[in-house]
Design a protein around this motif. Structure first.
Motif, PDB file in Angstrom:
ATOM      1  N   THR A 175     -47.574 -20.740 -10.649  1.00  0.00           N
ATOM      2  CA  THR A 175     -47.571 -19.286 -10.731  1.00  0.00           C
ATOM      3  C   THR A 175     -46.188 -18.713 -10.448  1.00  0.00           C
ATOM      4  O   THR A 175     -45.732 -17.799 -11.135  1.00  0.00           O
ATOM      5  CB  THR A 175     -48.587 -18.704  -9.736  1.00  0.00           C
ATOM      6  N   ASN A 178     -44.154 -19.262 -13.483  1.00  0.00           N
ATOM      7  CA  ASN A 178     -44.488 -18.313 -14.536  1.00  0.00           C
ATOM      8  C   ASN A 178     -43.908 -16.933 -14.239  1.00  0.00           C
ATOM      9  O   ASN A 178     -43.291 -16.311 -15.097  1.00  0.00           O
ATOM     10  CB  ASN A 178     -46.007 -18.170 -14.672  1.00  0.00           C
ATOM     11  N   SER A 213     -48.614 -13.093 -14.562  1.00  0.00           N
ATOM     12  CA  SER A 213     -48.728 -14.553 -14.509  1.00  0.00           C
ATOM     13  C   SER A 213     -50.071 -15.037 -13.984  1.00  0.00           C
ATOM     14  O   SER A 213     -50.326 -16.230 -13.970  1.00  0.00           O
ATOM     15  CB  SER A 213     -47.609 -15.125 -13.649  1.00  0.00           C
ATOM     16  N   VAL A 215     -53.524 -16.293 -13.920  1.00  0.00           N
ATOM     17  CA  VAL A 215     -54.608 -16.766 -14.777  1.00  0.00           C
ATOM     18  C   VAL A 215     -55.900 -16.255 -14.172  1.00  0.00           C
ATOM     19  O   VAL A 215     -56.147 -16.402 -12.983  1.00  0.00           O
ATOM     20  CB  VAL A 215     -54.620 -18.299 -14.833  1.00  0.00           C
ATOM     21  N   ARG A 406     -46.052 -20.819 -19.790  1.00  0.00           N
ATOM     22  CA  ARG A 406     -47.267 -21.451 -19.304  1.00  0.00           C
ATOM     23  C   ARG A 406     -47.294 -22.919 -19.753  1.00  0.00           C
ATOM     24  O   ARG A 406     -47.563 -23.819 -18.969  1.00  0.00           O
ATOM     25  CB  ARG A 406     -48.482 -20.698 -19.839  1.00  0.00           C
ATOM     26  N   GLY A 437     -54.810 -20.800 -20.068  1.00  0.00           N
ATOM     27  CA  GLY A 437     -54.239 -19.818 -19.167  1.00  0.00           C
ATOM     28  C   GLY A 437     -54.532 -18.405 -19.611  1.00  0.00           C
ATOM     29  O   GLY A 437     -53.649 -17.682 -20.080  1.00  0.00           O
TER      30      GLY A 437
END
Lengths: 838, 194
Positions: A175, A178, A213, A215, A406, A437
């Motif tokens: 994370t 991202n 970011s 998910v 991702r 994702g």
């Protein structure tokens, strides 16, 4: 017809919906001040609009005469709108689910969003403004917690913890990766002039990267539930999505603070503080969740006297763990996640089976309900002219970077993980992981709480977030299933619960730890074992009831469960036929043979049953297969029984048993609070079930062991036959004669019954493996009840009467009598048997 | 690298051993170190007492059986080759390795893993897990909470579940069948350090 139904539903949906719109407009007319606020909040769930309403609703008016009825819209306005919207959303789900050919291609979440577009369009058309939106407060406080709680409570525990390392790495490092890369890349593109003139600084870009970011567990569950990928992949994606929400929120808060501080004030100290706060918030939240889990587990030790609300405690305390974490500015999502994951094992053992089922279903209802609402409102929120600031460069680049980074992140992290994983994650799984994702409501919620004063381009970010959400949920959602099939991703394999499996699992664990010891290294098994030891010794002592502790052993648990399952089948089969005849014919030991039979020789059982019907043996030509397919009687006045039809097998097993087998006893007691088998109050009852099922099950073995081989042959025959199709042997009604020697195994009383030809055939046809009837318990148990049946209505209560008689009386004559009479009357009234007797 | 080679050279037939077990030189060296550490008296072979000295193993409920698996019947010692071969059962299956059609079955194949587990139950080596044998293992693994009668019924039921030919015992074939759906490769593998 189907079309008509759909149409009618749509119509209903529109009517309900228009009512809520109408209500909203009414409200607009009358309450000018609070209009936007109250209607917004009512769109989702209760908030503190009561102040608003009470002043308006209770406005004292001068009355000239006593009104018989009055129009009190403002009294009920908020709750009414909430309820209407909930109903609308759920009807949307109903509409989506009407046609399975659509949902098999199109994920439900996508459909719901689209329906949301339509509804939003209508609202827009009516109000010329979007009065209903997904308000972040409502989302985070009233819609999200139950979804997370449900997800974590139903999490496959062992799988989660054994993959926790990988999940954490993906959730935390992935994370951060991202967030950082998306933010920086966007900023670089902005500097490069790809998006024209925007009022966004690098920090804002990072903030945006952080919120985009995440998910989303809601979207991931919704999509992955339908594709059934293998469990390791599932837990990786799902676990990651759950935990990284927490991480995202934390990151978001850190960056938000940075943005408020402003660029120049950020020095090394602030950055270090930010990192520290990241860890404190994340781990503090998790720790708080564990504390609450311990609290809940301890509480369920003592709730047996308030069993009715037992399940409620879990929900309330789970919610409180969320709120407490929020209050302490720790990560609320992580808190409730760990709360659910950690307490599930102990509360399931501590609480009554019924409460466990209640909890599970309540959570499911709440979670699915709010999930539906979230998706619909994600659609509705989009239809708002105010939030759309179009910037092609920004939007397209965001989508591009979100997807690309991702993929890079997942592949890179998996590559690192695979260096040390025993079973590496293969490339297709990695691809699906990256592709899974999905962004969702959390990102939207975070975008919606951005402060417009600090971030001038809030609306652009909000709009972009929505587009990313739509892109991932709808587009990736649709393509997920074909992709999984095309890549031939390993699917989940469903394995039955077997004692062998459980036992060998345990043996394997021991072997592996021993091997690690011999190799002299502390491996994963070392940790597992030490945790198990610690858990056994301290944790269980603290968190489990004493009698629950006894049953906690997985091997024993599996055994217990299987026994219950058998006993249930045993009872339901009997009920299905409307008599207790089955007890003699279906020796309970047969049940698990039959399970095997159905699996292995499924192709010939229909033959047997088909041929059986020709020879009309009475009640028993109810096909075995149908008995097995539908474990619950088709005609029953017990409403609850019908409800249970859709339950998973193990649950219904416990419940049916609780309902039928020993109900009468329980009813006799002044309280109804305890289930019958795992309490210390009635150990003899448990013992009784145990002995009863076991004795009957073991009987064929003993006799087989004594050297009477036919029993063995019996079970083998169908198998052989299955290869060269029934040559009349299994179908032949006289086929029992070759095995006539099984009479040896009948003690006097059962032998007398076997003289009734019909019974005899039936027994051997239905249950080859158990052709050997047991002379001890069950035969005699039937006798009085069958006689009683003639006079009394057939209810489970009757079973009570047999209990004392079972051991002592051996009334063979009544047995035969009852049986004969049954054989006469049963065939005609078979379908209605239950009905009439109930 | 020099030290690696020198250690390897000390082990006789190391090439054959690596061929048979699939261990890398690094694995072999590590195992050899471990072997020497266990062999306190430096005799070049291990006896049951050496295994018994491993503290954790003594805690293992079926530790005796596992130790027993290292020794072929009648023998009281195990040399390095056998030691490594036994451990090789637990090497994870490597997918990359090209499967030659006529190559002998690897030690860490599924059925060899299962055989290892099977022989832990089958102490009298008659190719069948009898009720008594099963009962003994269960008693060791289940601990105190379960009563003797329950234990017996569990054993009976377990046999019944797997027993296809109704001889009241589990043969290897039945054992294999009962675990057909279990991913043995995952469950019977450990990571060996390099």
């Amino acid at each position: 017809m189907a079309f008509l139904q759909q149409f009618a539903l749509l119509l209903a949906l529109l009517i309900v919906f228009s009512t809520s719109c109408k209500a909203a407009t009414l409200e607009v007319d009358s309450v000018e001040v609070g209009h936007n606020y109250s209607s917004k909040s009512s769109a989702t769930e209760k908030t503190s609009t009561s102040t608003n309403d009470s002043t308006d609703g209770h406005a004292p008016s001068v009355i000239s005469t006593l009104p018989i009825v009055t129009w009190k819209w403002h009294h009920v306005e908020t709750p009414y709108l909430v309820a209407l919207w909930i109903l609308t959303c759920w009807l949307c789900k109903l509409v989506c689910e009407l046609n399975h050919s659509v949902t098999s291609v199109f994920p439900e979440s996508g459909l719901l969003i689209m329906l949301g577009f339509i509804l939003g369009g209508i609202v827009w058309g009516a109000d010329k403004a979007q009065t209903f939106k997904l308000i972040p407060t409502n989302f985070f406080y009233y819609l999200l917690p139950q979804i997370i709680l449900d997800a974590s409570y139903c999490m496959p525990n062992k799988l989660f913890f054994s993959n926790l390392g990988a999940i954490l790495i993906h959730a935390i490092i992935g994370t951060c990766w991202n967030a950082g890369t998306v933010g920086i890349a966007l900023w670089a593109c902005y500097e490069g002039g790809a998006m024209g003139n925007l009022n966004i600084g690098p920090l804002q870009f990072l903030l945006f990267g952080a919120l985009i970011s995440a998910v989303d567990p809601v979207a991931v569950i919704a999509v992955f539930e339908e594709v059934h990928v293998n469990e390791v992949l599932y837990i990786l994606v799902f676990g990651e999505s759950l935990l990284n929400d927490g991480v995202t929120v934390v990151l978001y808060n850190v960056f938000d603070a940075f943005v408020s501080l402003g660029g120049p004030k950020i020095n090394a100290a602030e950055i270090i503080k930010g990192i520290v706060s990241f860890f404190v918030v994340a781990f503090g939240g998790s720790f708080l969740g564990v504390v609450f889990a311990i609290l809940i587990s301890m509480l369920t030790r003592i709730t047996k006297n308030v069993q009715v609300i037992e399940a409620g405690f879990i929900i309330v305390l789970g919610y409180l763990s969320y709120l407490t974490a929020e209050m302490l500015s720790l990560s609320a999502i992580l808190s409730i996640t760990f709360c659910g994951v950690c307490c599930q094992k102990y509360i399931n053992a501590n609480m009554d089976e019924k409460s466990v089922t209640t909890l599970r279903y309540t959570l499911k209802v709440m979670a699915n309900g709010s999930e539906t609402m979230i998706f619909v409102f994600l659609g509705v929120s989009a239809i708002d002219k105010n939030i759309w600031v179009w910037n092609t460069g920004f939007i397209l680049l965001t989508i591009f970077f979100v997807v690309i980074f991702r993929f890079i992140g997942v592949f890179f992290l998996n590559w690192i993980l695979n260096q040390s994983r025993l079973i590496p994650i293969d490339i297709t799984d990695q691809f699906v992981m990256a592709y899974g994702g999905l962004r969702g409501a959390v990102a939207y919620g975070l975008a919606a709480i951005l402060d417009e004063k600090k971030i001038p381009e809030k609306n652009l970010m909000l709009g972009t977030t929505l587009i990313v959400v739509y892109f991932t949920v709808i587009l990736q959602g649709i393509t997920m299933k074909p992709l999984v099939q095309w890549l031939k991703v390993k699917k989940a394999t469903h394995s039955d619960l077997t004692l062998n499996g459980k036992m060998n699992n345990r043996a394997f664990e021991h072997i592996l730890t021993a091997m690690e010891d011999i190799c002299g290294r502390m491996g994963d098994n070392w940790w597992t074992r030490h945790w198990n030891y610690f858990e056994d010794k301290y944790v269980c002592w603290l968190l489990l009831k004493s009698d629950a502790r006894k049953h906690k052993d997985p091997i024993f648990g599996a055994f217990h469960k299987l026994n219950l399952e058998d006993a249930t089948k045993y009872v339901t089969e009997g009920e299905r036929k409307g008599s207790l005849d089955f007890i003699r014919n279906y020796d309970s030991a047969s049940v698990d043979f039959k399970k095997k039979l159905a699996l292995e020789y499924g192709d010939i059982t229909p033959y047997i049953t088909a041929d059986m019907s020709e020879y009309d043996f009475g009640i028993d030509n109810v096909p075995v297969t149908s008995v097995m397919k539908n474990p619950i009687p088709s005609v029953s006045l017990d409403i609850h029984e019908q409800d249970r039809k859709s339950m998973p097998d193990d649950l219904s097993a416990h419940h049916l048993l609780a309902q039928h087998l020993y109900k009468s006893r329980r009813d006799n007691r002044p309280t109804y609070s305890r289930s019958h088998y795992n309490t210390s109050e009635n150990p003899d009852e448990m013992q009784e079930i145990f002995q009863r099922t076991m004795r009957s099950r073991l009987e064929p073995f003993k006799s087989a062991k004594m050297g009477v081989n036919p029993a063995k042959k019996l079970s083998k025959h169908p198998k052989k036959d299955s290869t060269h199709k029934p040559n009349g042997k299994p179908a032949d009604p006289h086929r029992t004669h070759p095995y006539g020697d099984e009479d040896f195994e009948f003690s006097a009383d059962s032998a007398s019954s076997s003289e009734i030809a019909g019974n005899f055939h039936r027994r051997s046809t239905n249950t080859p493996g158990a052709g050997v009837d047991n002379p001890t318990g069950n035969n005699t148990a039937v006798a009085p009840s069958q006689r009683a049946q003639g006079r009394l209505p057939w209810t489970p209560t009757n079973l009570r009467h047999l209990a004392p008689l079972r051991m002592s009386t051996r009334s063979t004559d009544s047995f035969v009598m009852a049986d004969a009479s049954l054989d006469e009357e049963a065939p005609e009234e078979k379908p209605g048997t239950h009905h009439t007797r109930l | 690298m020099g030290s690696t080679n020198s250690t390897l050279l000390k082990i006789p037939n190391v090439e054959v051993l690596m061929q048979e077990t699939g261990f890398s030189p690094a694995h072999i060296i590590r195992l050899h170190d471990r072997f020497k550490a266990l062999d306190k008296e430096g005799r070049g072979h291990l006896c049951p007492q050496d295994f018994g000295a491993i503290k954790e193993l003594a805690m293992n409920p079926i530790g005796d059986r596992i130790i027993g698996a290292f020794f072929s019947p009648g023998k009281e010692m195990v040399d390095f080759h056998t030691f490594v071969k036994i451990l090789a059962h637990f090497r994870p299956v490597d997918k990359d390795r090209p499967k030659e059609p006529n190559s002998p079955e690897l030690i860490n194949s599924r059925s060899n893993k299962l055989k290892f587990a099977f022989q832990l139950y089958d102490q009298d080596k008659d190719g069948k897990i009898s009720r008594d044998e099963l009962l003994k293992v269960l008693r060791a693994m289940l601990g105190m909470q379960v009563t003797e009668e329950q234990l017996e019924s569990i054993a009976d039921r377990t046999i019944q579940e797997a027993d296809l030919d109704r001889d009241d015992a589990i043969s290897f074939e039945e054992f294999r069948k009962s675990l057909e759906k279990v991913n043995i490769d995952h469950k019977m593998s450990i990571r060996f350090l390099r």
